[in-house]
Structures are given as structure tokens and as C-alpha cells.
Design an enzyme around this catalytic site. Sequence first.
Site, PDB file in Angstrom:
ATOM      1  N   GLU A 121       0.866  -1.187   0.000  1.00  0.00           N
ATOM      2  CA  GLU A 121       0.000   0.000   0.000  1.00  0.00           C
ATOM      3  C   GLU A 121       0.906   1.241   0.000  1.00  0.00           C
ATOM      4  O   GLU A 121       1.960   1.226   0.645  1.00  0.00           O
ATOM      5  CB  GLU A 121      -0.841  -0.043   1.287  1.00  0.00           C
ATOM      6  CG  GLU A 121      -1.725   1.146   1.540  1.00  0.00           C
ATOM      7  CD  GLU A 121      -2.439   1.037   2.912  1.00  0.00           C
ATOM      8  OE1 GLU A 121      -2.012   0.235   3.770  1.00  0.00           O
ATOM      9  OE2 GLU A 121      -3.438   1.760   3.104  1.00  0.00           O
ATOM     10  N   LYS A 149      -9.374   2.228  -1.936  1.00  0.00           N
ATOM     11  CA  LYS A 149      -9.590   1.529  -0.655  1.00  0.00           C
ATOM     12  C   LYS A 149     -10.968   1.825  -0.066  1.00  0.00           C
ATOM     13  O   LYS A 149     -11.324   2.991   0.155  1.00  0.00           O
ATOM     14  CB  LYS A 149      -8.484   1.938   0.323  1.00  0.00           C
ATOM     15  CG  LYS A 149      -8.476   1.204   1.645  1.00  0.00           C
ATOM     16  CD  LYS A 149      -7.235   1.599   2.452  1.00  0.00           C
ATOM     17  CE  LYS A 149      -7.091   0.834   3.745  1.00  0.00           C
ATOM     18  NZ  LYS A 149      -5.845   1.198   4.452  1.00  0.00           N
ATOM     19  N   CYS A 194      -4.987  -3.363   2.452  1.00  0.00           N
ATOM     20  CA  CYS A 194      -4.710  -3.426   3.892  1.00  0.00           C
ATOM     21  C   CYS A 194      -5.960  -3.662   4.742  1.00  0.00           C
ATOM     22  O   CYS A 194      -6.506  -4.749   4.725  1.00  0.00           O
ATOM     23  CB  CYS A 194      -3.945  -2.171   4.311  1.00  0.00           C
ATOM     24  SG  CYS A 194      -2.935  -2.457   5.779  1.00  0.00           S
TER      25      CYS A 194
HETATM   26  C1  ACM Z   1      -3.910  -0.117   7.124  1.00  0.00           C
HETATM   27  O1  ACM Z   1      -5.024  -0.206   6.580  1.00  0.00           O
HETATM   28  N1  ACM Z   1      -2.914   0.544   6.551  1.00  0.00           N
HETATM   29  C2  ACM Z   1      -3.659  -0.782   8.393  1.00  0.00           C
END
Ligand code: ACM
Length: 270
Positions: free
Chosen positions: A40, A117, A151
Site C-alpha cells: 500500500e 480503498k 490493507c
Molecule cells: C492499514 O489499513 N494501513 C492498516
Amino acid sequence: MQYKIGFCQFKPVFMDIKCNLERLNKLLCGVESDLLILPELAVSGYVFKDKKEVWRVAEDAIDGETVNFFRNLSRKNSTSYVVGFPEKAKNLSTSKQVVYNSCFLANPDGSYYVYRKTHLFNRETLFFEPGNSGLSVHTAKNGVKVGMMICFDWIFPETARTLVMRGAQIICHPSNLVLPWCQQAMITRSLENRVFTVTSNRVGKEINRDLEMSFTGQSQITDPQGKILRCLNDHEEGIRVVTVNPEEADNKMVTAYNHLLNDRRPDQYE
Ligand code: ACM
């Protein structure tokens, strides 16, 4: 089908895109892989103090520096890459310029897809717009079907389940993990969906004035039985690649009488 999938566990220098791309150019040179996942926000770093900092490294999804670098590398190395980046874009419902915590899939044939995301983590909510791309499945090199999640999306099992219901054979999971549970949970995501997963995490401590975060590494590749095929430790940069048959993920029979998706009882879940 024989298909080489892998991850690149990396420690970017905070907000130094040029330096990070130069290092990645060296690290990825000569790596033989069909699909390689990076972390990420792989090239920008993560511990932002405020929106202004995020804006300084945010990139356009069409012709940003990181995007262009990987689209060219994809053609050159004949590898599909999935890479996290801060994406600047216009929110179409408000017409405001915003930044999404995104990742892209860049393919050797020039095709290219972006995922934003869905579930923002902790202080990310201060800088990033919640993703609105939805959870789509895309085609990587050689027609392999991949889903992308980023993530913290891991803690919502609906994310992986949705990607699998839409046909994903491999879940690509760029990460900057700080909590201790995800790697263990991804074994279950794999098993409960009978899917390959590749979690590419970063390592190292990142300090930005009074903010500090340590990332847990331990990137891993799991198979549809939940077996860990490759993993790395919690502190080193490195690349791991394994050959798999993505079609194994198409078999959703748990026993001769149980199909993982067809046996779901959504009417009982509400
Ligand atoms: C995250 O979503 N970077 C823990």
C-alpha cells in the site's frame, strides 16, 4: 496453468518518490514473475501529518510518475504489477478534488485498472476520501482473474467474499500493516473463499515529527487450502515468487456435497 505470483516487501523513504522508484527499478530488475504485488502507498510512504503532505505526493491515475513507471516496467518485464499509491481525482458527486488511497493493476498488454480503498484505517480518515470504485475483478497477464483490496479491507470479510463471488482467483492485497492479526486472518480469508491471496506488506519504522509507526512485514502468499506458500520475516526488504495454478481457485467444492458459494444461506444471515 503455471503462473508465477509474488510480492515485494519494501521500505520506502517517506515522500521521496524519485528515490523509491530508482530503488524499485533495481530491486525488480531480473525478477521473473507473471504477477507481482507491492505494498500500500508503496512509493510515497504512509505516516502523513496532514492533508497538505498527502497532496504533495498524490498522483494522477492516468499519467502520474509511479503509474507511468510501472506501466512501462510491466511491458518491459512482461509482468502484471499491483501497486498502492495516493490517487488525486475529482469526486464526481461533489466536483471537489480529493485523494484516494488507491492501487492499480498494470498489465503488459497496456490494460490498466484502479481500486480505491473501501475501508480507511485510523488517521487515513483525515486525509483520504473513502473509496468509491467498488470491488471489481480484473484480468491480469494470461487472463488470470484478480481482485484488489487494500490493507484494512481484510478485517471486513465481505471484501474478500465479494471479490470471490465476482470470480477472483487471486486476491492482491497491498498493505501497510501495523496491527498483529492480519497475516493470520488472511489464511482464513483464503480458506473460507478457496482463493489465492498475496499480502504485500512493508517493513520499517516511519517517523514524521511526533508521529511514528512500525510496520509488521511478514508478507505472505496463501493457497485455496489456507496453506502459506511463501512468506518473509518482519524486518527485511525482499521478493518472493511461487508458481501456482490459478484455476485451483475455481474449484469451490469443500466436500462432494458442499459448494462454498452455492451453499450460502443469505436469507438466514440478515
Ligand atoms: C492499514 O489499513 N494501513 C492498516
